[in-house]
Enzyme design. Sequence first.
Site, mmCIF file in Angstrom:
data_model
loop_
_atom_site.group_PDB
_atom_site.id
_atom_site.type_symbol
_atom_site.label_atom_id
_atom_site.label_comp_id
_atom_site.label_asym_id
_atom_site.label_seq_id
_atom_site.Cartn_x
_atom_site.Cartn_y
_atom_site.Cartn_z
ATOM 1 N N ASP A 1 8.057 3.676 -19.323
ATOM 2 C CA ASP A 1 6.927 4.612 -19.182
ATOM 3 C C ASP A 1 7.113 5.518 -17.960
ATOM 4 O OD1 ASP A 1 4.568 5.764 -20.077
ATOM 5 O OD2 ASP A 1 3.272 4.329 -19.055
ATOM 6 N N LYS B 1 7.009 8.765 -16.134
ATOM 7 C CA LYS B 1 6.258 10.014 -16.265
ATOM 8 C C LYS B 1 5.704 10.365 -14.885
ATOM 9 C CE LYS B 1 2.083 7.486 -17.627
ATOM 10 N NZ LYS B 1 1.088 7.289 -18.690
ATOM 11 N N PRO B 2 5.231 11.596 -14.682
ATOM 12 C CA PRO B 2 4.739 11.988 -13.352
ATOM 13 C C PRO B 2 3.667 11.061 -12.774
ATOM 14 C CG PRO B 2 5.031 13.932 -14.707
ATOM 15 C CD PRO B 2 5.262 12.739 -15.606
ATOM 16 N N ALA B 3 2.774 10.557 -13.616
ATOM 17 C CA ALA B 3 1.682 9.707 -13.123
ATOM 18 C C ALA B 3 2.177 8.357 -12.594
ATOM 19 C CB ALA B 3 0.651 9.476 -14.224
ATOM 20 N N ASN B 4 3.412 7.971 -12.938
ATOM 21 C CA ASN B 4 3.958 6.694 -12.482
ATOM 22 C C ASN B 4 4.993 6.849 -11.370
ATOM 23 O OD1 ASN B 4 2.340 5.203 -14.162
ATOM 24 N ND2 ASN B 4 3.847 5.068 -15.803
ATOM 25 N N ASP C 1 3.997 1.103 -11.820
ATOM 26 C CA ASP C 1 3.506 0.714 -13.138
ATOM 27 C C ASP C 1 4.604 0.198 -14.064
ATOM 28 O OD1 ASP C 1 1.861 0.134 -15.200
ATOM 29 O OD2 ASP C 1 1.180 2.170 -15.567
ATOM 30 N N TYR D 1 0.871 -1.170 0.000
ATOM 31 C CA TYR D 1 0.000 0.000 0.000
ATOM 32 C C TYR D 1 0.906 1.217 0.000
ATOM 33 C CZ TYR D 1 -2.995 3.748 1.556
ATOM 34 O OH TYR D 1 -3.655 4.952 1.645
#
Length: 196
Positions: free
Chosen positions: A56, A58-61, A75, A12
């Site tokens: 991949d 990137k900020p979202a990962n 991810d 988590y």
Amino acid sequence: EEQDLAYIAMDYLKGKDLSHHKQADSLLPVSVVLDIGIQVATALEFAHKHDVVHRDIKPANIIYDKSTGSVKVTDFGIACVTGSSKTKTGTMLGSPSYMSPEQIGGNKVDGGADLYSLGTTLYQLTTGQLPFVADTFAELAHKICNEKQDDAMKIRSDLPACLNRIINKAMRKQREDRYKTGAQMAKALRMCRESL
């Protein structure tokens, strides 16, 4: 696996992904971005030493826990093992805006593609914009492969020159002109952080 059902157990993670800090009105302090960059480059060094390329970044990962300053790279869903015979060229996977020229071209990638993507991520986290923007994928691909991005310091003059140099080196078009390893990039980021 239990009773013919497969499960995936994961940690988590506390914190939020960095996509919350990529717009000009929500940027993190430069010192924090440097700390994040050091941790991501170090994580990539570990992955690359085990022949895993993320593909991949990137900020979202990237998950950032503000309370502890810890960072997790997430991810690995399209990661590849570089020594694998299953690695295909001519296949493009990832988020186009963050891809290296070799990845955009569907060529075989190594850790240098991840370091390019980290450079793009640092660019966005410090300026609030992507280095290349286009209306079509073809136009975006052309820019990534052929044009130099605007200097981050042109967009944000208060950025440290050392960070600008790191971003520029990470985003060079030719793989051999970039940082050789995540450890090398982390060292440069650490030295920049210490100079603030």
